[in-house]
Structure formats: structure tokens, C-alpha cells
Design an enzyme around this catalytic site. Structure first.
Site, PDB file in Angstrom:
ATOM      1  N   ASP A  24     -92.198 -16.799  77.507  1.00 28.83           N
ATOM      2  CA  ASP A  24     -93.440 -17.392  78.082  1.00 28.83           C
ATOM      3  C   ASP A  24     -93.051 -17.678  79.499  1.00 28.83           C
ATOM      4  O   ASP A  24     -92.043 -18.705  79.690  1.00 28.83           O
ATOM      5  CB  ASP A  24     -94.022 -18.794  77.627  1.00 28.83           C
ATOM      6  CG  ASP A  24     -95.161 -19.343  78.250  1.00 28.83           C
ATOM      7  OD1 ASP A  24     -95.132 -19.531  79.425  1.00 28.83           O
ATOM      8  OD2 ASP A  24     -96.073 -20.040  77.803  1.00 28.83           O
ATOM      9  N   HIS A  25     -93.485 -17.124  80.716  1.00 23.26           N
ATOM     10  CA  HIS A  25     -92.489 -17.042  81.936  1.00 23.26           C
ATOM     11  C   HIS A  25     -92.820 -18.616  82.481  1.00 23.26           C
ATOM     12  O   HIS A  25     -91.959 -18.955  83.264  1.00 23.26           O
ATOM     13  CB  HIS A  25     -92.793 -16.121  82.770  1.00 23.26           C
ATOM     14  CG  HIS A  25     -94.395 -16.303  83.608  1.00 23.26           C
ATOM     15  ND1 HIS A  25     -95.566 -16.000  83.260  1.00 23.26           N
ATOM     16  CD2 HIS A  25     -94.585 -16.805  84.914  1.00 23.26           C
ATOM     17  CE1 HIS A  25     -96.205 -16.266  83.834  1.00 23.26           C
ATOM     18  NE2 HIS A  25     -95.849 -16.751  85.063  1.00 23.26           N
TER      19      HIS A  25
ATOM     20  N   LYS B 225    -104.211 -22.248  94.698  1.00 22.68           N
ATOM     21  CA  LYS B 225    -103.459 -22.201  93.548  1.00 22.68           C
ATOM     22  C   LYS B 225    -102.632 -23.412  93.619  1.00 22.68           C
ATOM     23  O   LYS B 225    -101.919 -23.891  94.685  1.00 22.68           O
ATOM     24  CB  LYS B 225    -102.344 -21.231  94.051  1.00 22.68           C
ATOM     25  CG  LYS B 225    -101.345 -20.875  93.080  1.00 22.68           C
ATOM     26  CD  LYS B 225    -100.320 -19.625  93.450  1.00 22.68           C
ATOM     27  CE  LYS B 225     -99.216 -19.605  92.405  1.00 22.68           C
ATOM     28  NZ  LYS B 225     -99.370 -18.824  91.395  1.00 22.68           N
TER      29      LYS B 225
ATOM     30  N   GLU C  97    -105.628 -21.104  89.679  1.00 20.60           N
ATOM     31  CA  GLU C  97    -105.461 -19.752  90.357  1.00 20.60           C
ATOM     32  C   GLU C  97    -106.450 -19.391  91.428  1.00 20.60           C
ATOM     33  O   GLU C  97    -107.652 -19.750  91.198  1.00 20.60           O
ATOM     34  CB  GLU C  97    -105.200 -18.770  89.414  1.00 20.60           C
ATOM     35  CG  GLU C  97    -104.236 -19.060  88.434  1.00 20.60           C
ATOM     36  CD  GLU C  97    -103.897 -17.716  87.653  1.00 20.60           C
ATOM     37  OE1 GLU C  97    -102.989 -16.932  88.055  1.00 20.60           O
ATOM     38  OE2 GLU C  97    -104.410 -17.360  86.629  1.00 20.60           O
TER      39      GLU C  97
ATOM     40  N   LYS D 210     -89.620 -21.332  84.882  1.00 22.16           N
ATOM     41  CA  LYS D 210     -89.902 -22.068  86.178  1.00 22.16           C
ATOM     42  C   LYS D 210     -89.071 -23.357  86.290  1.00 22.16           C
ATOM     43  O   LYS D 210     -89.217 -24.026  85.416  1.00 22.16           O
ATOM     44  CB  LYS D 210     -91.571 -22.231  86.545  1.00 22.16           C
ATOM     45  CG  LYS D 210     -92.423 -21.086  86.706  1.00 22.16           C
ATOM     46  CD  LYS D 210     -93.801 -21.542  86.778  1.00 22.16           C
ATOM     47  CE  LYS D 210     -94.659 -20.156  86.624  1.00 22.16           C
ATOM     48  NZ  LYS D 210     -94.902 -19.650  87.864  1.00 22.16           N
TER      49      LYS D 210
ATOM     50  N   LYS E 249     -95.859 -11.713  76.481  1.00 25.64           N
ATOM     51  CA  LYS E 249     -97.153 -12.240  75.880  1.00 25.64           C
ATOM     52  C   LYS E 249     -98.139 -11.258  76.116  1.00 25.64           C
ATOM     53  O   LYS E 249     -97.670 -10.282  77.060  1.00 25.64           O
ATOM     54  CB  LYS E 249     -97.457 -13.693  76.647  1.00 25.64           C
ATOM     55  CG  LYS E 249     -97.627 -13.584  78.050  1.00 25.64           C
ATOM     56  CD  LYS E 249     -98.277 -14.844  78.856  1.00 25.64           C
ATOM     57  CE  LYS E 249     -99.789 -14.734  78.531  1.00 25.64           C
ATOM     58  NZ  LYS E 249    -100.556 -14.188  79.892  1.00 25.64           N
TER      59      LYS E 249
ATOM     60  N   ASP F 153    -105.417 -16.145  77.618  1.00 26.27           N
ATOM     61  CA  ASP F 153    -104.428 -15.673  78.894  1.00 26.27           C
ATOM     62  C   ASP F 153    -103.630 -16.905  79.254  1.00 26.27           C
ATOM     63  O   ASP F 153    -102.425 -16.761  79.742  1.00 26.27           O
ATOM     64  CB  ASP F 153    -105.447 -15.119  79.815  1.00 26.27           C
ATOM     65  CG  ASP F 153    -104.332 -14.529  80.843  1.00 26.27           C
ATOM     66  OD1 ASP F 153    -103.442 -13.798  80.805  1.00 26.27           O
ATOM     67  OD2 ASP F 153    -104.845 -14.614  82.208  1.00 26.27           O
TER      68      ASP F 153
ATOM     69  N   LYS G 194    -109.454 -18.982  87.043  1.00 24.77           N
ATOM     70  CA  LYS G 194    -109.211 -17.899  88.116  1.00 24.77           C
ATOM     71  C   LYS G 194    -110.212 -18.130  89.427  1.00 24.77           C
ATOM     72  O   LYS G 194    -111.450 -18.701  89.016  1.00 24.77           O
ATOM     73  CB  LYS G 194    -109.328 -16.523  87.812  1.00 24.77           C
ATOM     74  CG  LYS G 194    -108.441 -16.241  86.714  1.00 24.77           C
ATOM     75  CD  LYS G 194    -107.695 -14.790  86.890  1.00 24.77           C
ATOM     76  CE  LYS G 194    -106.632 -14.519  85.785  1.00 24.77           C
ATOM     77  NZ  LYS G 194    -105.502 -14.784  86.152  1.00 24.77           N
TER      78      LYS G 194
ATOM     79  N   HIS H  15     -99.015 -20.857  78.266  1.00 21.35           N
ATOM     80  CA  HIS H  15     -98.575 -21.794  79.558  1.00 21.35           C
ATOM     81  C   HIS H  15     -99.175 -23.160  79.500  1.00 21.35           C
ATOM     82  O   HIS H  15     -98.367 -24.188  79.419  1.00 21.35           O
ATOM     83  CB  HIS H  15     -99.023 -21.167  80.864  1.00 21.35           C
ATOM     84  CG  HIS H  15     -98.827 -19.741  81.038  1.00 21.35           C
ATOM     85  ND1 HIS H  15     -97.833 -19.136  80.537  1.00 21.35           N
ATOM     86  CD2 HIS H  15     -99.434 -18.726  81.733  1.00 21.35           C
ATOM     87  CE1 HIS H  15     -97.706 -17.689  80.546  1.00 21.35           C
ATOM     88  NE2 HIS H  15     -98.878 -17.668  81.366  1.00 21.35           N
TER      89      HIS H  15
HETATM   90  C1  BG6 Z   1     -99.808 -14.782  83.422  1.00 15.24           C
HETATM   91  C2  BG6 Z   1    -101.443 -14.421  83.264  1.00 15.24           C
HETATM   92  O1  BG6 Z   1     -99.358 -15.114  82.189  1.00 15.24           O
HETATM   93  O2  BG6 Z   1     -99.933 -15.786  84.258  1.00 15.24           O
HETATM   94  C3  BG6 Z   1    -102.105 -14.296  84.536  1.00 15.24           C
HETATM   95  O3  BG6 Z   1    -101.668 -13.287  82.214  1.00 15.24           O
HETATM   96  C4  BG6 Z   1    -101.681 -15.447  85.463  1.00 15.24           C
HETATM   97  O4  BG6 Z   1    -103.559 -14.060  84.431  1.00 15.24           O
HETATM   98  C5  BG6 Z   1    -100.407 -15.495  85.666  1.00 15.24           C
HETATM   99  O5  BG6 Z   1    -102.281 -15.024  86.917  1.00 15.24           O
HETATM  100  C6  BG6 Z   1    -100.100 -16.914  86.454  1.00 15.24           C
HETATM  101  O6  BG6 Z   1     -98.607 -17.055  86.693  1.00 15.24           O
HETATM  102  P1  BG6 Z   1     -97.973 -17.779  87.703  1.00 15.24           P
HETATM  103  O7  BG6 Z   1     -96.453 -17.675  87.583  1.00 15.24           O
HETATM  104  O8  BG6 Z   1     -98.640 -17.095  89.170  1.00 15.24           O
HETATM  105  O9  BG6 Z   1     -98.565 -19.062  87.873  1.00 15.24           O
END
Ligand code: BG6
Length: 488
Positions: A179-180, A337, A218, A184, A150, A237, A332, A242
Site C-alpha cells: 500500500d504505497h 490535492k 485529489e 510515504k 493493490k 480504490d 477525485k 489508503h
Molecule cells: C492510487 C489510486 O492507489 O493512489 C489512484 O489507485 C490515486 O486512483 C492514487 O490517484 C493517489 O496516490 P497519491 O500518492 O498521489 O496520493
């Protein structure tokens, strides 16, 4: 069987952050767990000059610093010889000829190949074209797959264009858009909670659910990524990808099976049932904000209007969800978190007990940190005639499965891509449909500056406007601390 062939993983952007922090530690762990294909090699391609040994040193340093698991010197020593490096330019056709020869030399015969684009999407078409022109995408003997990182485009038009460009050389089933969040465990657990149990599904609809809150907060700020982030902002972003993925998993119909096409069809159906907002709707259903001090961050333009916080109120127009608001927020530099999905059920229709507090049941899916599930319900307070008290039934991953139970999201995704399972990757139409919802918001925000840009204190839970968004509906953000710590 092509899966018995040797497998090469070719990483473009190999000298970058993602490779060092996430990709290599994940591949190392998969290898330690003996989940990698029998004969695999990893070839890094990038602009930096590295010998194989320097590349290995650089990656070992990264793995030591960033891996979420412990590994021994012996484990690294067994993994390191599989790592190779080739310096080259992404736009240079002759460097791709060298790449073709180099890989063929390492493979010594037919092999499967996974190409991983760990770099900005503006480079994808050039790289895919160069791979295609040098015959490196032909599935002659082994499979060829491409993982695209992404962000996939910056708006609908650029995402459509990017899809068209990569489709010139690749079939959709060779493309793995990552999309990581989908890697999860707790996010996959949304589907398990819903579809591996029978108790939730009958009440998972507008008859029983009052509303849904999805928060991805975050604590971190820009983390030296201002060059990327400024001008991009939170909608592109975090929300388009996500947050939209979380929304589809919570809201989708049960798929016929967990196959990639069944799962992704249902996700697209959810997104298609959301009506893109008109500019007037954007003005009342969205909040955009920037934390105070953002414009003074290094590399941020002094007059930047890039939002670092977004809150949205969405409706899904189908039989299951008609009239149920979905409130989404991400930002952010917030208080902590915290990613969670809160399902608030409707209040009991009748207060039967004289001292009964009318509290609705709440199901919270804690995605990170302290991953788990809580169900809040009312119980009789002992030694009272008819008072009720809210109590929690809790499940915590760390308690149930041990502290190390949750692997890095990239591990699962890399393994799935190697095994040809695209369920946890986004399909072309899914990405485009998500953009079609975000585009009108972006346009209202960027062209018409509407709603106006709110401000919030770093370390707070966001701007008061986000509180008002729910207050107008007689609701509030449900993490108690959050409403107390709002920057009022
Ligand atoms: C990324 C964003 O895709 O995901 C970042 O580009 C963000 O800005 C991050 O901090 C958050 O990922 P995680 O896994 O820490 O929730």
C-alpha cells in the site's frame, strides 16, 4: 547469510506504467544512494516484445520524465546493465520454464529473489502457480519473496479467495502486500509524532479529543485510467486501503515494538474494534457522490453509478475511542490535492476570560503537499483586555529538512521488501478485516443504491451531503477554504 547472495528482482507487468513511472526510478535512486544489495539484477517479464536494449531505452525515457530526482548520464550508465527483459505470457507454463532458465543463467548460482506483481490481481494466482510449478518459489539457497500490488481483491470474498490461492504456494512471511501510502514519509511520521514524543499520547483519547477528520482529496480525475476505475470507484480504490491505513495509524495502541508483527497486530485490533455498518447505518453515515461530467469521460459507461467521492462517519468501539467520530473523505476532481489528518481537541471546560472565543485546539498532520504539522492554540491578543486569537505552531518538512528530503514512497517499500522487513506491508488478516468493514457499505451502495448518489462540481470540495454529515453533529470540515468552496 542469504543476504550476501546476489539478488534478482523479477517484475511481472514490466512493460506497464507502474514499472516505468515508479518502480525503476525508485530502484535507480536506491542504487545511486548505494542502498541496493551488492550484486543485484532486475529482470522485466511482460507481453510486449522488447530486447534488453529497447527495455533500457523505454525505462530511461520513463525515468527522465517521471523521476522526482535528478540523475546523471553516468549514474544511468552504471545502472542500465543490470536491467534485462524476457517476453512471455503469464498463463503459459512453458514461458515460466524459460523464465526459470533465463534467471538461473543471469544469476549463475544461488541467489535471493524478489518477485514483483505490477499487474491486476486477477493474474496473481496464475503467476504464483506457474512460479511454484516451475520450482521458482523454493527457498533452496536464497530467500523468495513476492510483492503484490493493490487492489487486493474487489470485496471480502475475493480477498479471502486471493489469500487462500497465494497461501497454497507461499508462507505469509514471503508475501508483501503493498500500500504505497505506508511508504510515504509523512504517513510514517504519524507514528513518530505519536510515539517518539511524550506530549501527545496522554491526551490522545476520548477524554481530550472531540473528533478526527481524515481527508485524502485529489485534484486529478481519471488520468486515462477509466478502464480500471469505472466499476471500481473510490471505496475500493482509496478507502479500503489508503484511508483505512491512515485510520489505523492514528488510532492504534502503542505497539510493543516496531517489528512487523507487533505493529500489524495493533492495526488489526483497531479495525476489529469498528462495527461493520448495517444498511440503515450506511444510509446515514456515508455519502457517495460522482463529479458532474464523469459519465461523459471516455471509456466510462453513460449510465455509470461509480462513485468518485466518499465520506464516512465511523466509530471505534474501544476504551480509547468510544464515542469519538472519525470522519473520512476522499474524492477525485476536488478543489486541490490535499491529504491531511485533523485532530480536534475538546473545548476548554470554562471560558475564564470575558472575551475568550471558545476555540478548541487543533493538531493538523499535513501528509501532502506541503508536508508538515501544525498545532493551533489560543493566545492573548496584545493590547486588548482579554481577547484571544488563534495562532499556529508550524513545522514544514521543506523548511526543516530541505526541499529534496522526501523520497518516493516506493523507494522505502522496495528496500524494506529486499531487507525482509514487512512492517509497512499489509498482512492477510488486516486486508480481510478492512474489507469486512467496506463490504457492507459497498453492498448498500451497489445493491440498494442507498444512500442515493450525490453530485458535485469538479473543482469543488464535494457534495453538500458531505457537509451535512458533519453539520448533523454540529461540526464542519475544518479546512476553511473547503467549507466555503462546497458545491452548495
Ligand atoms: C492510487 C489510486 O492507489 O493512489 C489512484 O489507485 C490515486 O486512483 C492514487 O490517484 C493517489 O496516490 P497519491 O500518492 O498521489 O496520493
Amino acid at each position: 547469510m542469504t543476504n550476501d547472495l546476489p539478488t534478482s528482482i523479477i517484475i511481472f507487468g514490466a512493460s506497464g506504467d507502474l514499472t516505468q513511472r515508479k518502480l525503476i526510478p525508485s530502484l535507480l535512486n536506491l542504487s545511486i544512494k548505494k542502498r541496493m544489495p551488492g550484486k543485484f539484477k532486475i529482470l522485466g517479464f511482460g507481453g510486449t516484445a522488447f530486447s534488453d536494449d529497447q527495455f533500457r531505452e523505454h525505462l530511461l525515457k520513463g525515468a527522465r520524465e517521471f523521476a522526482s530526482f535528478k540523475f546523471s548520464d553516468e549514474e544511468w550508465a552504471a545502472f542500465a546493465p543490470r536491467l534485462h527483459y524476457l517476453q512471455g505470457k503469464y498463463a503459459e507454463a512453458s514461458d515460466f520454464k524459460k523464465l526459470a532458465e533465463h534467471i538461473a543463467g543471469l544469476e549463475g548460482g544461488p541467489a535471493n529473489r524478489l518477485y514483483y506483481m505490477a499487474l491486476p490481481p486477477s493474474l496473481f494466482p496464475t503467476i504464483v502457480d506457474n512460479l511454484n510449478a516451475t520450482g521458482q518459489l523454493h527457498e533452496n539457497g536464497g530467500w523468495r519473496r513476492v510483492v503484490l500490488e493493490k487492489p487486493f481483491g474487489t470485496d471480502l470474498a475475493s480477498a479471502v479467495q486471493l489469500n487462500q490461492q497465494v497461501h497454497k504456494a507461499l508462507n505469509e512471511n514471503q508475501i508483501y502486500r503493498i500500500d504505497h501510502y505506508l511508504g510515504k514519509e509523512t504517513i510514517q511520521n504519524i507514528l513518530f509524532t505519536r510515539f517518539a514524543n511524550t506530549i501527545y499520547e496522554p491526551i490522545w483519547n476520548r477524554n481530550y479529543i472531540d473528533h478526527v477528520q481524515i481527508t485524502v482529496a485529489e485534484q486529478v480525475g481519471l488520468e486515462h485510467r477509466a478502464g480500471f476505475y469505472d466499476g471500481v470507484g473510490v471505496l475500493r480504490d482509496m478507502v479500503q486501503n489508503h484511508m483505512m491505513q491512515l485510520l489505523t495509524l492514528v488510532a492504534m495502541e502503542p505497539p510493543a515494538s516496531f517489528s512487523a508483527s507487533h505493529l500489524r497486530n495493533e492495526k488489526v485490533k483497531v479495525l476489529s474494534a469498528i462495527k461493520p455498518m448495517t444498511p440503515e447505518e450506511v444510509a446515514v453515515n456515508t455519502v457517495r457522490a460522482q463529479y458532474r461530467g464523469y459519465r461523459q469521460e471516455p471509456e466510462v459507461k453513460p449510465n455509470s453509478t461509480t462513485p468518485t467521492y466518499a465520506a464516512l462517519r465511523l466509530f471505534i468501539n474501544n476504551w480509547r475511542w468510544k464515542g469519538v467520530p472519525f470522519y473520512l473523505r476522499s474524492g477525485k476532481h476536488l478543489a486541490e490535492k490535499q491529504s491531511q489528518i485533523i485532530i480536534q481537541f475538546k473545548e476548554p471546560p470554562l471560558a475564564m476570560f470575558p472575551m475568550q472565543a471558545m476555540k478548541p485546539n487543533i493538531l493538523v498532520l499535513y501528509l501532502q503537499p506541503d508536508e508538515g504539522v501544525h498545532l493551533r492554540f489560543e493566545a492573548k491578543a496584545p493590547d486588548t483586555v482579554s481577547e484571544t486569537r488563534s495562532v499556529d505552531m508550524e513545522f514544514h518538512y521543506a523548511e526543516a529538512f530541505g526541499k529534496t528530503a522526501i523520497p518516493e514512497a516506493y523507494e522505502r517499500l522496495l528496500l524494506d521488501a529486499l531487507q525482509g522487513d514487512a512492517s509497512l506491508f499489509t498482512r492477510a488478516d488486516e486486508v480481510e478485516t478492512a474489507w469486512s468493514l467496506i463490504d457492507p457499505i459497498l453492498q448498500a451502495w451497489e445493491k440498494h443504491q442507498s444512500p442515493s448518489l450525490a453530485a458535485y462540481k469538479p473543482g469543488s470540495w464535494g457534495p453538500p451531503e458531505a457537509y451535512d454529515l458533519l453539520a448533523r453533529d454540529g461540526r464542519r470540515w475544518l479546512n476553511e477554504e473547503a467549507s466555503m468552496m462546497l458545491d452548495k
